[in-house]
Design a protein around this motif. Structure first.
Motif, PDB file in Angstrom:
ATOM      1  N   SER A  89       0.802  -1.225   0.000  1.00 21.44           N
ATOM      2  CA  SER A  89       0.000   0.000   0.000  1.00 21.44           C
ATOM      3  C   SER A  89       0.834   1.274   0.000  1.00 21.44           C
ATOM      4  O   SER A  89       0.348   2.326  -0.416  1.00 21.44           O
ATOM      5  N   ILE A  90       2.061   1.195   0.464  1.00 19.26           N
ATOM      6  CA  ILE A  90       2.940   2.377   0.444  1.00 19.26           C
ATOM      7  C   ILE A  90       4.130   2.149  -0.490  1.00 19.26           C
ATOM      8  O   ILE A  90       4.360   2.917  -1.425  1.00 19.26           O
ATOM      9  N   GLY A  91       4.876   1.082  -0.251  1.00 19.37           N
ATOM     10  CA  GLY A  91       6.058   0.820  -1.071  1.00 19.37           C
ATOM     11  C   GLY A  91       5.741   0.636  -2.540  1.00 19.37           C
ATOM     12  O   GLY A  91       6.383   1.251  -3.408  1.00 19.37           O
ATOM     13  N   LEU A  92       4.737  -0.199  -2.841  1.00 20.89           N
ATOM     14  CA  LEU A  92       4.391  -0.447  -4.247  1.00 20.89           C
ATOM     15  C   LEU A  92       3.799   0.786  -4.909  1.00 20.89           C
ATOM     16  O   LEU A  92       4.044   1.040  -6.098  1.00 20.89           O
ATOM     17  N   ALA A  97       4.397   4.659  -9.027  1.00 23.26           N
ATOM     18  CA  ALA A  97       4.358   6.054  -9.462  1.00 23.26           C
ATOM     19  C   ALA A  97       5.697   6.481 -10.064  1.00 23.26           C
ATOM     20  O   ALA A  97       5.739   7.171 -11.095  1.00 23.26           O
ATOM     21  N   THR A  98       6.804   6.055  -9.441  1.00 24.86           N
ATOM     22  CA  THR A  98       8.129   6.423  -9.953  1.00 24.86           C
ATOM     23  C   THR A  98       8.415   5.775 -11.300  1.00 24.86           C
ATOM     24  O   THR A  98       8.890   6.435 -12.238  1.00 24.86           O
ATOM     25  N   ALA A  99       8.124   4.477 -11.407  1.00 22.95           N
ATOM     26  CA  ALA A  99       8.384   3.769 -12.667  1.00 22.95           C
ATOM     27  C   ALA A  99       7.543   4.323 -13.807  1.00 22.95           C
ATOM     28  O   ALA A  99       8.038   4.540 -14.926  1.00 22.95           O
ATOM     29  N   PHE A 117       4.797  11.858 -12.747  1.00 16.10           N
ATOM     30  CA  PHE A 117       4.403  11.501 -11.375  1.00 16.10           C
ATOM     31  C   PHE A 117       2.915  11.745 -11.137  1.00 16.10           C
ATOM     32  O   PHE A 117       2.292  11.035 -10.334  1.00 16.10           O
ATOM     33  N   VAL A 118       2.344  12.735 -11.807  1.00 19.28           N
ATOM     34  CA  VAL A 118       0.888  12.920 -11.724  1.00 19.28           C
ATOM     35  C   VAL A 118       0.190  11.675 -12.261  1.00 19.28           C
ATOM     36  O   VAL A 118      -0.720  11.126 -11.621  1.00 19.28           O
ATOM     37  N   ILE A 123      -2.675   6.205 -11.394  1.00 21.22           N
ATOM     38  CA  ILE A 123      -2.936   4.797 -11.741  1.00 21.22           C
ATOM     39  C   ILE A 123      -2.285   3.804 -10.782  1.00 21.22           C
ATOM     40  O   ILE A 123      -2.390   2.595 -10.983  1.00 21.22           O
ATOM     41  N   SER A 124      -1.645   4.276  -9.719  1.00 17.04           N
ATOM     42  CA  SER A 124      -0.937   3.353  -8.826  1.00 17.04           C
ATOM     43  C   SER A 124      -1.829   2.514  -7.911  1.00 17.04           C
ATOM     44  O   SER A 124      -1.461   1.382  -7.591  1.00 17.04           O
TER      45      SER A 124
END
Length: 531
Positions: A89-92, A97-99, A117-118, A123-124
């Motif tokens: 929920s946080i790490g992924l 978002a970064t990838a 990043f937007v 979509i994350s």
């Protein structure tokens, strides 16, 4: 105007109900079927274009959906699996978002990293309703369901925070990592604090005020909106406020609600949540005509290519993250190996594959402002189109394939032994019931046959016999029958006390405890309504 909107809402509710029955008939998860149906309906000539306002989703739909999810989540299970839940929920979310940010920046001309990043923040987060509705039709380990449900409670908040930070970066052109980190923790922690504070207030209202089942049910609907609006008013996480407050009140539900309130609230909430979910998913499908307008200089072939690449990437990113996040901590920390049973690659793959996107992603994309610094927000319609395709792509591909994959993998349930726990619980409840009868109704047991039969039932853990005994034609007296029924209700209270002891001892799953509480509620309702 009001009449037209009311007719539209009623029509949507009717269509959702009808389409859900069709989805049940053909064996397709209803979120997937409703999105596809909405998409097809949107192309019917003369159909009015319906716009899903982001404020409507965030304010009207999101609080009750999150609250219901939190209410049905076991705090014990959530805490037991907090490590994989937080990794997802946080790490992924941050990893996705970064990838996506770097991929879209490299692939799309003129697409800045901040814009990436937007898009990544949008979509994350996977959609919980889509995943759990698919998993309901197949047998999967309890661990998988718990992790996916727990992930969905937190990932909406983390993705929205990433999204807001990215929007601010686009607007100001500045990004300070340490400040973004402080903002992230401040928004999260204060959201939790506000949710717990309001949860405690509502706890005292339910516990000590003379409420009725109708008032209790109404307050349960008001509560998530209070939490969400209060947190958002101070620019904290309304999502985490609702989740934390919902988990707290769910854990205390046995203390603050009567059996009538629990039963009434359960029936009402199930209906309302079904309708809210249905409207949201069919509205996602109906958005395509609106999304396709204003793509600007991009051709339809280009945007479809970008969308498919990012959709496939979002699936692969989750798989790439989930497997190392599951097994690396076990290699690095001996305490994890000793505490947790090693999960099979099959269950890990199911978690990795169940990453369908949904309403929060679309609502976030729609909330991107039209104007930025006096000019049109760059690439807004492109982000909307990509988001829609990612939702459709993941829902259809992963949603339809997940049951097939589960049957193919033939995963054995490695969860808790519910049958053994059920036998132990029945034995404990029968024991305390017998002790109570023998301590308080020993004379009646010796003199009146129904008391003896009930005693035998608890001793042998056999079929219930009280319904038959209540309708014997040779009942000695109405007063004895009333006393017999009073004893049965008192025994139910004794069972509830023992169940709370089991809850505190943590020897049974919360799922099983809730089932037993539900059985006692139904039994008490039947006894109290009997003539």
């Amino acid at each position: 105007m009001i009449q037209e909107n009311l007719l539209l809402i009623i029509s949507l509710l009717f269509v959702v109900s009808m389409l859900t029955m069709v989805s049940e008939k053909i064996g397709v998860s209803y979120p997937i079927f409703l999105v596809i149906a909405g998409l097809l309906i949107s192309f019917i000539p003369g159909m009015p274009h319906m716009e899903l306002a982001p404020d409507l989703v965030f304010l009207i739909f999101l609080p009750p959906l999150l609250y219901m999810a939190a209410w049905n989540t076991s705090w014990k299970d959530f805490w037991n699996w907090k490590r994989p839940i937080l990794m997802l929920s946080i790490g992924l979310v941050v990893f996705t978002a970064t990838a996506v940010a770097y991929l879209s920046h490299a692939m799309i001309p003129g697409f800045t990293l901040a814009m990436g990043f937007v898009l990544g923040g949008v979509i994350s987060p996977p959609d919980a309703v889509a995943a759990t509705s698919v998993l309901q039709s197949v047998k999967v380990p309890k661990r998988v369901v718990t992790i996916l449900e727990g992930e969905s409670l937190v990932n909406d908040a983390s993705s929205l925070i990433v999204f807001r930070v990215a929007l601010a970066t686009v607007a100001t052109g500045k990004f300070v990592l340490w400040k973004a980190g402080i903002d992230f923790f401040t928004v999260s922690i204060m959201g939790i604090v506000i949710g717990l504070a309001i949860g405690h207030i509502l706890y005292f209202v339910h516990r000590f005020f003379p409420t009725t089942p109708s008032i209790d049910t109404a307050l349960t609907f008001i509560t998530p909106y209070l939490m969400y609006i209060a947190a958002e008013h101070f620019h904290f996480s309304g999502v985490l406020a609702v989740v934390s407050g919902g988990l707290f009140l769910s854990f205390r539900a046995h203390e603050i609600f009567s059996y009538q309130s629990r039963m009434q609230a359960t029936y009402v909430w199930e209906t309302v949540i079904f309708l809210l979910n249905g409207i949201v998913f069919i509205m996602i499908g109906l958005q395509l005509p609106k999304v396709m307008t204003g793509l600007g200089t991009y051709t339809i072939q280009e945007v479809i290519f970008y969308s498919i690449v990012i959709s496939v990437a979002s699936i692969l990113i989750r798989i790439i993250w989930v497997f190392p996040a599951t097994y690396l901590p076990r290699l690095l920390f001996k305490s994890i190996r000793e505490k947790e049973k090693k999960p099979s690659w099959k269950t890990v793959f199911v978690v990795a594959w169940a990453g369908m996107r949904g309403v929060v992603s679309l609502a976030s994309a729609l909330s991107i402002p039209l104007i930025l610094n006096g000019a049109s927000f760059p690439h807004r319609n492109l982000i909307l189109f990509i988001t829609f395709v990612v939702i459709l792509f993941t829902l259809v591909l992963q949603g339809l394939s997940l049951p097939v994959i589960l049957r193919w993998l033939n995963i054995e349930d490695d969860g808790e032994n519910l049958e053994e726990q059920n036998a132990m619980m029945n034995s404990r409840l029968a024991t305390v019931s017998l002790d109570y009868m023998q301590s308080n109704y020993d004379g009646e047991i010796q003199e009146f046959e129904p008391f003896r039969l009930l005693k035998d039932r608890y001793e042998k853990i056999i079929q219930m016999a009280d319904a038959k005994m209540l309708h014997l034609e040779d009942t000695p007296s109405k007063s004895m029958v009333r006393k017999y029924r009073t004893m049965l209700v008192e025994i139910i209270d004794v069972k509830r006390v023992e169940i709370q002891k089991l809850r505190r001892e943590r020897v049974c799953s919360d799922e099983l405890i809730k089932i037993k509480e539900r059985e006692l509620d139904l039994e008490e309702a039947r006894l109290r309504k009997s003539p």
